[in-house]
Write a protein that holds these residues in place. Structure first.
Motif, PDB file in Angstrom:
ATOM      1  N   PHE A 169       0.850  -1.189   0.000  1.00 15.56           N
ATOM      2  CA  PHE A 169       0.000   0.000   0.000  1.00 15.56           C
ATOM      3  C   PHE A 169       0.892   1.248   0.000  1.00 15.56           C
ATOM      4  O   PHE A 169       1.091   1.898   1.022  1.00 15.56           O
ATOM      5  CB  PHE A 169      -0.934  -0.010   1.203  1.00 15.56           C
ATOM      6  N   SER A 170       1.426   1.554  -1.171  1.00 13.37           N
ATOM      7  CA  SER A 170       2.261   2.732  -1.355  1.00 13.37           C
ATOM      8  C   SER A 170       1.836   3.432  -2.639  1.00 13.37           C
ATOM      9  O   SER A 170       1.134   2.867  -3.483  1.00 13.37           O
ATOM     10  CB  SER A 170       3.742   2.348  -1.425  1.00 13.37           C
ATOM     11  N   ARG A 171       2.266   4.673  -2.799  1.00 11.53           N
ATOM     12  CA  ARG A 171       1.877   5.436  -3.985  1.00 11.53           C
ATOM     13  C   ARG A 171       2.426   4.794  -5.258  1.00 11.53           C
ATOM     14  O   ARG A 171       1.733   4.733  -6.279  1.00 11.53           O
ATOM     15  CB  ARG A 171       2.376   6.880  -3.846  1.00 11.53           C
ATOM     16  N   TYR A 172       3.661   4.331  -5.198  1.00  9.14           N
ATOM     17  CA  TYR A 172       4.234   3.682  -6.379  1.00  9.14           C
ATOM     18  C   TYR A 172       3.422   2.462  -6.788  1.00  9.14           C
ATOM     19  O   TYR A 172       3.067   2.290  -7.969  1.00  9.14           O
ATOM     20  CB  TYR A 172       5.678   3.275  -6.099  1.00  9.14           C
ATOM     21  N   PHE A 173       3.107   1.608  -5.823  1.00  4.47           N
ATOM     22  CA  PHE A 173       2.411   0.359  -6.131  1.00  4.47           C
ATOM     23  C   PHE A 173       1.030   0.640  -6.703  1.00  4.47           C
ATOM     24  O   PHE A 173       0.620   0.038  -7.705  1.00  4.47           O
ATOM     25  CB  PHE A 173       2.311  -0.486  -4.854  1.00  4.47           C
ATOM     26  N   MET A 174       0.283   1.559  -6.086  1.00  9.59           N
ATOM     27  CA  MET A 174      -1.082   1.834  -6.516  1.00  9.59           C
ATOM     28  C   MET A 174      -1.120   2.519  -7.876  1.00  9.59           C
ATOM     29  O   MET A 174      -1.953   2.196  -8.731  1.00  9.59           O
ATOM     30  CB  MET A 174      -1.798   2.685  -5.464  1.00  9.59           C
ATOM     31  N   VAL A 175      -0.227   3.483  -8.099  1.00 10.83           N
ATOM     32  CA  VAL A 175      -0.197   4.172  -9.385  1.00 10.83           C
ATOM     33  C   VAL A 175       0.146   3.195 -10.502  1.00 10.83           C
ATOM     34  O   VAL A 175      -0.469   3.203 -11.576  1.00 10.83           O
ATOM     35  CB  VAL A 175       0.802   5.341  -9.338  1.00 10.83           C
ATOM     36  N   SER A 176       1.140   2.345 -10.271  1.00 14.11           N
ATOM     37  CA  SER A 176       1.528   1.375 -11.282  1.00 14.11           C
ATOM     38  C   SER A 176       0.411   0.372 -11.559  1.00 14.11           C
ATOM     39  O   SER A 176       0.104   0.067 -12.711  1.00 14.11           O
ATOM     40  CB  SER A 176       2.796   0.642 -10.839  1.00 14.11           C
ATOM     41  N   LEU A 177      -0.202  -0.134 -10.510  1.00 18.65           N
ATOM     42  CA  LEU A 177      -1.261  -1.134 -10.675  1.00 18.65           C
ATOM     43  C   LEU A 177      -2.465  -0.554 -11.408  1.00 18.65           C
ATOM     44  O   LEU A 177      -2.966  -1.138 -12.381  1.00 18.65           O
ATOM     45  CB  LEU A 177      -1.665  -1.685  -9.308  1.00 18.65           C
ATOM     46  N   ALA A 217       6.148   5.518 -12.526  1.00 16.57           N
ATOM     47  CA  ALA A 217       5.755   5.321 -11.127  1.00 16.57           C
ATOM     48  C   ALA A 217       6.969   5.015 -10.260  1.00 16.57           C
ATOM     49  O   ALA A 217       7.075   5.496  -9.121  1.00 16.57           O
ATOM     50  CB  ALA A 217       4.732   4.195 -11.033  1.00 16.57           C
ATOM     51  N   ARG A 218       7.916   4.250 -10.788  1.00 14.78           N
ATOM     52  CA  ARG A 218       9.109   3.909 -10.012  1.00 14.78           C
ATOM     53  C   ARG A 218      10.015   5.126  -9.805  1.00 14.78           C
ATOM     54  O   ARG A 218      10.630   5.283  -8.749  1.00 14.78           O
ATOM     55  CB  ARG A 218       9.883   2.796 -10.720  1.00 14.78           C
ATOM     56  N   ASP A 219      10.098   5.986 -10.825  1.00 13.09           N
ATOM     57  CA  ASP A 219      10.966   7.159 -10.717  1.00 13.09           C
ATOM     58  C   ASP A 219      10.318   8.289  -9.914  1.00 13.09           C
ATOM     59  O   ASP A 219      11.020   9.023  -9.198  1.00 13.09           O
ATOM     60  CB  ASP A 219      11.326   7.670 -12.115  1.00 13.09           C
TER      61      ASP A 219
END
Length: 411
Positions: free
Chosen positions: A214-222, A397-399
């Motif tokens: 539950f992080s911004r990177y994970f949610m944005v990418s998903l 999302a990773r960057d």
């Protein structure tokens, strides 16, 4: 060593204000080592401790990860050369065999290493007396964490894309053949198995991997990848509906979107009111409402829409695995994972063959038909564009949302 004792007597606040900013601790007692480790944990650091003796047991237990170091090389002692004994002649064959076996056992005997108290207190034990295993442990832990998170992401994206094809498409009369469902499940299972066998990268990365689902990177990418796949699925579905011949749409009962929802509900309303012209459509609708199981047991019919939905879902699953394999700098490159690399390559060739539709035996096995040329171009170009979009979303999302660095971490 004495400074740590003085700070400990002053209180926890004194330790927390000094210890996190020190790089080297020398001449420390066993109690001081445990105090240092506990202080670093209290301020939020993840602590790894390695030791080779009894005086390190307290710190090894207190650390998040403890490594016991052993000296596997026995001490070299000077020994006088032994005089060669005259070999006596064996009395019989059995005695001669026993002597030979005893000589081989003495030559192949390995030194026995005593584990000691440090190995009992720590969860990890190294047979070498250097701190090199610390890097190996960190790299292996990062690789495991990255693989764990990418499995969750792949499952989430597959579930979101499958939800559309298995719920909304089912309401439109689209079904999947038994062979298609079986082959898709088997391929996904093998890809997950190969994905779990990922090995860590050979060098330690300077940045930290993402550690939370539950992080911004994970949610944005998903969400971004799922949106790209759903867009590809909806566009291809509408194109397949537009290219469906009228006679095929009528045989499917008008469930391919060629008949409006208002017209589709007229037979059901007529059956409920009992006012029907010839009674055929009303009888079928009433029978379907009375026995849903019998209506659901209809035989699978190969149509343009069914074939398109299966191929789009197949391409989306392939894109999900190819996009979300972490690779460098935490895992080995994709080509190093032979099972996953060749599995994705063979799956891509299979998808390309099914889209081309030129092999009749392959089409019959997967219960698909040859698609119109325009739809083939849609699938090939749209699948490539969707995969590139997913790769771009993952990289952005990773960057844009890197892992948080602890404020007390000295770089």
């Amino acid at each position: 060593g004495k400074a740590v004792g003085v700070l400990a007597k002053a209180g926890a606040s004194a330790l927390e204000s000094v210890v996190p900013y020190c790089s080297v601790f020398a001449r420390t007692s066993p109690d001081d080592k445990a105090v240092i480790v506990k202080t670093l944990k209290q301020v939020g650091h993840t602590v790894l401790m390695c030791g080779d003796g009894t005086n390190d047991v307290g710190a090894l237990k207190a650390a998040h990860a403890g490594i016991a170091l052993l000296n596997s090389k026995p001490p070299v002692k000077y020994a006088k050369p032994k005089k060669k004994k005259k070999k006596r002649r064996a009395k019989n064959m059995g005695e001669w065999i026993n002597e030979k076996l005893q000589e081989e056992e003495e030559e192949e005997a390995l030194p026995v290493v005593s584990l000691g108290d440090a190995s009992i207190a720590s969860p990890f034990t190294s047979r070498f007396n250097t701190v090199t295993p610390c890097l190996d442990l960190v790299m292996q832990g990062r690789s495991t964490l990255v693989t764990y998170l990418q499995m969750f992401k792949i499952l989430g994206i597959n579930c979101l894309s499958s939800a559309y094809s298995m719920s909304v498409m089912h309401l439109e009369g689209v079904k999947m053949g038994d062979t298609q469902a079986t082959v898709s499940g088997v391929i996904i299972a093998f890809l997950f198995m190969f994905l779990s066998a990922s090995s860590p990268c050979e060098t330690l990365a300077s940045r930290r991997p993402h550690s939370k689902v539950f992080s911004r990177y994970f949610m944005v990418s998903l969400v971004g990848q799922a949106a790209a796949q759903l867009t590809f699925l909806v566009l291809c579905y509408r194109q397949a509906v537009a290219l469906t011949p009228p006679d095929e749409a009528l045989e499917a009962g008008g469930d391919l979107g060629l008949i409006s929802s208002a017209n589709a509900t007229e037979p059901l309303l007529a059956a409920a009111n009992g006012t029907v012209g010839n009674g055929t459509a009303a009888d079928d609708a009433a029978a379907a409402m009375a026995d849903p199981a019998a209506a659901a047991a209809d035989e699978y019919e190969k149509t343009i829409v069914n074939t398109t939905v299966f191929l789009v879902g197949f391409i989306c699953q392939l894109s999900t695995f190819a996009t979300n394999y972490a690779g460098r700098p935490f895992n080995a490159p994709l080509r190093s994972n032979k099972g996953l690399f060749y599995g994705l390559l063979l799956t891509a060739l299979l998808a390309l063959g099914l889209v081309a539709g030129t092999m009749e035996d392959l089409n019959a096995t997967f219960e698909v038909i040859e698609l119109p040329k325009d739809l083939k171009i849609w699938l090939a170009a749209g699948g490539t564009a969707m995969w590139l979009a997913c790769m771009t979303i993952e990289k952005l999302a990773r960057d844009l949302f890197p892992e948080r660095i602890h404020p007390n971490l000295l770089l």
